[in-house]
Motif scaffolding. Sequence first.
Motif, mmCIF file in Angstrom:
data_model
loop_
_atom_site.group_PDB
_atom_site.id
_atom_site.type_symbol
_atom_site.label_atom_id
_atom_site.label_comp_id
_atom_site.label_asym_id
_atom_site.label_seq_id
_atom_site.Cartn_x
_atom_site.Cartn_y
_atom_site.Cartn_z
ATOM 1 N N MET A 336 0.821 -1.206 0.000
ATOM 2 C CA MET A 336 0.000 0.000 0.000
ATOM 3 C C MET A 336 0.856 1.257 0.000
ATOM 4 S SD MET A 336 -3.026 -1.183 2.610
ATOM 5 C CE MET A 336 -3.629 0.488 2.768
ATOM 6 N N ASN A 340 0.499 4.090 -2.758
ATOM 7 C CA ASN A 340 0.235 5.496 -2.436
ATOM 8 C C ASN A 340 1.289 6.414 -3.050
ATOM 9 O OD1 ASN A 340 -1.939 6.218 -0.032
ATOM 10 N ND2 ASN A 340 -1.363 4.067 -0.053
ATOM 11 N N ASN A 381 -7.313 3.689 2.266
ATOM 12 C CA ASN A 381 -6.243 2.833 2.782
ATOM 13 C C ASN A 381 -6.725 1.957 3.934
ATOM 14 O OD1 ASN A 381 -3.383 3.413 1.564
ATOM 15 N ND2 ASN A 381 -4.381 5.396 1.645
#
Length: 411
Positions: A336, A340, A381
């Motif tokens: 993640m 991002n 997220n």
Amino acid sequence: MNLELFIARRLLKGSEAHSVSVPIVRIALVGIALGVCVMLLSIFIITGFKKEITDKVTGFSAHLNITAYANAGAYAGEKISVTDTLTEALKGIDGVVSYYNYVTKPAILKSKNEIHGVVLYGVDSSYRSDFFRKNLERGQMPEFAGDRATGDILLSAGVSGMLDVQVGDKIQAHFVQEPPRVRVFTVAGIYNTGFKEYDDVFVLCDLRHLQKLNDWKSQEVTGIAVDVDDMARLPEVYNEMDEKLPLESGNDFYRIETLYDKAPAIFDWLGLLNMNVWVILILLVMVAGFNMVSGLLILILDKTSLIGMLKALGYKNVNLRKLFLYLSAGLIGKGMLWGNALAFLLGGLQYYFHWVHLDPVTYYMDTVPVNFNGWYVLWLNLGVLTVSVAMLIVPTMLISHIRPIKAIRFE
């Protein structure tokens, strides 16, 4: 001390390039990173579309418009009187940040060789012209604060091209009324918002000219445009306004139109875009989750000997399942973070350099808009992490079927 978390951290820090699970886990991490990147970019672009289009519609009108009840969205119709009672009621409504009077009147602009139908939008010195100043291509904004009505107008680059007029040129405006009238205006500035549907008809001028053409008094206007501090509060402000506004002269009600009433087709289109985003998010979260499930199964297979030794030392199945959930959560977190970083990099490049272009006739803007919203990023997220870890709970049950003796001998 949380032993499962300690072991998971050590395993995450360990470098086992020879391990069978490493390439599979890396593929799963790449899938998560790309999925998060696409989801974030989808949110950045869709919220950018909504913000840009809403700002443009608001720039041409307002969040709320107060008109005569009989007008029903017509450009020319009944007048309303701006009384002290009405303005005091507006000032007392929570959420209203500004308002201004306006008069609209259809006209036919005529240059030397061409004619084109437009709607003149007359305003006074209380009008906030930030939107048109931002989209001004040539010339300058007309000034409406003088003692006498100015003959300057602001028109779009599309209308300017159709009529072949430039800044400083004179242009005739023909008004179909009884008796027919003609006024000569001077082009003070040319704007371009890329919103062709409005650019082709919207011309800004002095309110006093249109009042004189209609034989109206200074307090008589087509309507009052009202801006609110937050679009999310628009229904709330509308309801309060509907309750508090006094009756119009003649004991009639005012018509209050919201931004959504002014451009229903545009906001319906934006609503369909929201549905598309939800479909994309759900599909990508499911794909990322299944990628991690396959990675976890390979990871459990690779760590079978470790599982056997921990069981032989008295470690319970529930603790081992927590260990692998912690390990998976750490791996998902890494993917993640990369997702991002990539999404913000690509979004930032588009935001500052406008590399990806659009057809303004179809999309009402010439480049892909990007809007960064910290809350959307945070919730996305958290949602991806929660759903992905939740999908791994069932696969960790495989640990319960691993026997210590066979696991220790497993190669």
